[in-house]
Design an enzyme around this catalytic site. Structure first.
Site, PDB file in Angstrom:
ATOM      1  N   GLU A  50       0.671  -1.353   0.086  1.00 17.17           N
ATOM      2  CA  GLU A  50      -0.025  -0.250  -0.109  1.00 17.17           C
ATOM      3  C   GLU A  50       0.960   0.922  -0.125  1.00 17.17           C
ATOM      4  OE1 GLU A  50      -2.302  -0.211   3.597  1.00 17.17           O
ATOM      5  OE2 GLU A  50      -3.249  -1.839   2.553  1.00 17.17           O
ATOM      6  N   ASP A  61      -5.201   9.663   9.573  1.00 21.56           N
ATOM      7  CA  ASP A  61      -3.585   9.197   9.928  1.00 21.56           C
ATOM      8  C   ASP A  61      -3.494   9.598  11.430  1.00 21.56           C
ATOM      9  OD1 ASP A  61      -3.479   8.071   7.457  1.00 21.56           O
ATOM     10  OD2 ASP A  61      -2.453  10.008   6.848  1.00 21.56           O
TER      11      ASP A  61
END
Length: 278
Positions: A50, A61
């Site tokens: 990824e 995040d």
């Protein structure tokens, strides 16, 4: 249409083991070092890679991945540069699946049709777009499927049985189960709870279920791999990269090896899960 992701999981099923999935931010800490790291990951044991698309407002995040995105943006990384980097990777590796992960805004600005054309040409296999719910499938999910790319959905501990069918309806490639509620890197995954959650999701789909968030050690990776179709590790690899940088946040001679060494240890943890289960 069979994608590299489909092929990889078919291979892993024959081997009787789970996937080791790595995440790193494109262009972190600079484009050249980032490409060198990504090229090293399959040799270290990564089954699927990824790659994060740097974005200025990455709401899901944690601090480590946010810092990685800032380093990448400061180094001049763009979505165009990300696709170019994947194209360079494909010159050496035509079999390891590559999934782009990020947010819709950069794709929207780039232009959906152009993005899908360029992503396919670069060798991208799938997309994870964390801020596009199923209700917005017409924006990117359906066009991506028509372009031959897998569109991978996130399921979370709060995704109940009523919501799951909508989440899974147009999902392909694999399902990404977020093992904790919160941002990346914020807690450790509970492998026992993960096993129950994966079982529940599998009652709704025949797709592989990979588990991410909170996996930082080979032992943790093994525990997750014993209970799912794949263990996704991101923040721990980003932390290893960050720790290898100099005082100015620049790559050192040990940066690539620091990430590759941790990836190899994590990969061994995932592979040992099959042995433990036999």
């Amino acid at each position: 249409m069979t994608t590299r992701i489909d092929t990889r999981f078919a291979e892993l099923r024959k081997q009787g083991r789970s996937a080791f999935v790595t995440f790193l931010m494109a262009g972190d800490p600079d484009p050249a070092t980032s490409l060198a790291i990504i090229k090293a990951l399959p040799r270290a044991g990564a089954d699927i890679i990824e790659i994060g698309m740097p974005f200025t407002d990455p709401m899901a995040d944690g601090p480590a991945v946010q810092a990685a995105g800032r380093r990448a943006l400061d180094a001049g990384m763009t979505l165009t540069g990300t696709l170019r980097m994947i194209g360079e990777f494909r010159k050496d590796d035509d079999s390891t699946p590559v999934v782009l992960m990020g947010y819709y805004n950069p794709v929207y600005i780039y232009g959906v049709e152009k993005f899908l054309d360029d992503a396919r040409a670069a060798g991208v296999d799938g997309l994870i777009v964390v801020d596009l719910p199923p209700e917005e499938d017409s924006e990117l999910c359906i066009p991506a499927m028509k372009a031959g790319l897998n569109f991978i959905r996130l399921a979370t501990p709060t995704t109940d049985d009523k919501r799951l069918p909508a989440v899974l309806a147009n999902t392909s490639g694999f399902v990404y189960y977020v093992s904790i509620t919160g941002i990346t890197g914020s807690a450790a995954a509970d492998s026992t709870a993960v096993g129950a959650a994966v079982g529940r999701i599998k009652r709704h789909t025949s797709l592989p279920v990979c588990v991410g968030f909170g996996i930082r050690t080979p032992d943790a990776a093994r525990g997750i791999a014993e209970r799912s179709d794949g263990a996704v590790v991101g923040s721990a690899l980003v932390d290893a990269l960050s720790a290898s940088l100099d005082a100015e946040g620049k790559a050192t001679s040990g940066t690539v090896q620091a990430v590759a060494s941790l990836a190899a240890a994590l990969a061994e943890g995932v592979r040992s899960a099959r042995q433990a289960a036999e």
